[in-house]
Enzyme design. Structure first.
Site, short mmCIF file in Angstrom:
data_model
loop_
_atom_site.label_atom_id
_atom_site.label_comp_id
_atom_site.label_asym_id
_atom_site.label_seq_id
_atom_site.Cartn_x
_atom_site.Cartn_y
_atom_site.Cartn_z
N LYS A 41 -47.90 -31.09 109.72
CA LYS A 41 -48.93 -30.75 110.63
C LYS A 41 -49.55 -29.68 110.26
CE LYS A 41 -46.71 -33.08 114.43
NZ LYS A 41 -45.88 -32.80 115.38
N GLY A 42 -49.06 -28.66 109.69
CA GLY A 42 -49.18 -27.23 109.39
C GLY A 42 -50.56 -27.00 108.49
N GLU A 97 -51.44 -26.72 101.75
CA GLU A 97 -50.25 -26.45 102.64
C GLU A 97 -50.61 -25.30 103.26
OE1 GLU A 97 -47.64 -27.14 104.06
OE2 GLU A 97 -45.80 -27.19 102.96
N ASP A 98 -49.86 -25.12 104.51
CA ASP A 98 -49.99 -23.81 105.24
C ASP A 98 -49.33 -22.73 104.63
OD1 ASP A 98 -47.47 -24.74 105.90
OD2 ASP A 98 -47.63 -25.06 108.00
N ASP A 101 -42.58 -20.84 101.58
CA ASP A 101 -41.45 -20.04 102.06
C ASP A 101 -40.41 -20.01 100.96
OD1 ASP A 101 -40.11 -18.34 103.97
OD2 ASP A 101 -39.16 -19.96 104.85
N LYS A 129 -44.92 -16.42 101.06
CA LYS A 129 -44.10 -15.34 101.22
C LYS A 129 -43.04 -15.49 99.87
CE LYS A 129 -42.84 -16.57 106.05
NZ LYS A 129 -41.76 -17.06 106.97
N PHE A 150 -41.75 -14.28 110.42
CA PHE A 150 -41.89 -15.44 110.85
C PHE A 150 -43.50 -15.76 111.51
CE2 PHE A 150 -41.97 -19.71 113.20
CZ PHE A 150 -41.47 -20.43 112.26
N ASP A 157 -46.49 -23.33 113.30
CA ASP A 157 -45.90 -23.19 114.86
C ASP A 157 -44.62 -22.73 114.84
OD1 ASP A 157 -44.80 -25.38 113.32
OD2 ASP A 157 -43.63 -25.75 115.13
N ARG A 163 -50.17 -23.68 117.01
CA ARG A 163 -50.75 -24.10 116.14
C ARG A 163 -52.29 -23.71 116.06
NH1 ARG A 163 -47.29 -27.20 112.72
NH2 ARG A 163 -45.87 -28.41 114.01
P1 IMP Z 1 -40.29 -24.16 102.34
O1 IMP Z 1 -39.50 -25.52 102.11
O2 IMP Z 1 -39.19 -23.30 102.79
O3 IMP Z 1 -40.96 -23.34 101.23
O4 IMP Z 1 -41.08 -24.21 103.84
C1 IMP Z 1 -42.11 -24.59 104.03
C2 IMP Z 1 -42.41 -25.31 105.61
O5 IMP Z 1 -41.59 -24.28 106.46
C3 IMP Z 1 -44.00 -24.88 105.78
O6 IMP Z 1 -44.62 -25.68 105.41
C4 IMP Z 1 -43.80 -24.42 107.21
O7 IMP Z 1 -43.95 -25.83 107.84
C5 IMP Z 1 -42.46 -23.99 107.09
N1 IMP Z 1 -42.50 -22.61 107.41
C6 IMP Z 1 -41.92 -21.59 106.71
N2 IMP Z 1 -42.30 -20.20 107.00
C7 IMP Z 1 -42.99 -20.33 108.26
C8 IMP Z 1 -43.44 -19.40 109.34
O8 IMP Z 1 -43.34 -18.15 108.92
N3 IMP Z 1 -43.89 -19.86 110.37
C9 IMP Z 1 -44.00 -21.29 110.44
N4 IMP Z 1 -43.65 -22.08 109.67
C10 IMP Z 1 -43.05 -21.76 108.70
MG MG Z 2 -45.58 -27.18 106.33
#
Ligand code: IMP
Ligand code: MG
Length: 175
Positions: A41-42, A97-98, A101, A129, A150, A157, A163
């Site tokens: 949803k992000g 994408e939001d 990470d 990040k 975070f 969220d 959100r």
């Molecule tokens: P990744 O697979 O570790 O790159 O994670 C990506 C997903 O983790 C993002 O699309 C977010 O939904 C969630 N996420 C990662 N960091 C944060 C944060 O700081 N706040 C909220 N959601 C996060």
């Molecule tokens: Mg996401």
């Protein structure tokens, strides 16, 4: 201590940056139609705002992938909860994408989507990040590089809350 939100990127700064990204994407896709894929949803707030600022023809689809539970730590498990409605065959796809990470979600997702024969596929994220990267994903458009904190707001969220904040903030006072 009660949960409070410290502003990291103000509403005005987010909006101005999305405007710039929209302009850049419109230039890069001149003469083409861009097929935006929102990662729910992000990504939904960002995608709507971005789409309004893109001047080439746009189509949109939505997908839901989850790699997190209700906490702040990656489970390492990625699952498709809702797949796209339309084929990607021959389309110029831009994934919206939001936040990137660890990169696990997008690494996995892009492998799957590449097999559906898009004409091109790029990645656009509101936040990145880079320090946290585990999987190497190429990000074509980034709103803001942020430190390893975070964050919530603008679609992001914490346990499904925040959100709807129109800015990016850091949750404080969480045990
Ligand atoms: P990744 O697979 O570790 O790159 O994670 C990506 C997903 O983790 C993002 O699309 C977010 O939904 C969630 N996420 C990662 N960091 C944060 C944060 O700081 N706040 C909220 N959601 C996060
Ligand atoms: Mg996401």
């Amino acid at each position: 201590m009660a949960e409070t939100i410290r502003v990291l990127v103000s509403e005005a700064d987010v909006d101005a940056r999305i405007e710039e990204l929209g302009r850049k994407i419109s230039e890069d896709y001149a003469g083409k139609q861009v097929h935006l894929i929102c990662i729910l949803k992000g990504g939904v707030f960002f995608m709507c705002e971005l789409a309004k600022r893109i001047t080439v023809p746009v189509s949109m689809d939505f997908m839901s992938v989850s790699s997190y539970g209700d906490g702040t730590v990656s489970s390492g498990i990625v699952k498709i909860a809702k797949d796209l409605d339309e084929s990607l065959e021959g389309k110029d796809v831009l994934i919206v994408e939001d936040i990137i990470d660890s990169g696990r979600t997008l690494y996995y997702l892009m492998e799957i989507l590449e097999k559906r024969n898009p004409n091109s596929m790029r990645l656009c994220t509101l936040l990145d990040k880079p320090e946290r990267r585990v999987k190497d994903v190429k990000v074509d458009y980034v709103g803001f590089n942020i430190p390893d904190e975070f964050v919530v707001g603008y679609g992001l969220d914490y346990a499904q809350k925040y959100r709807n904040l129109p800015y990016i903030g850091v949750v404080e006072g969480v045990e």
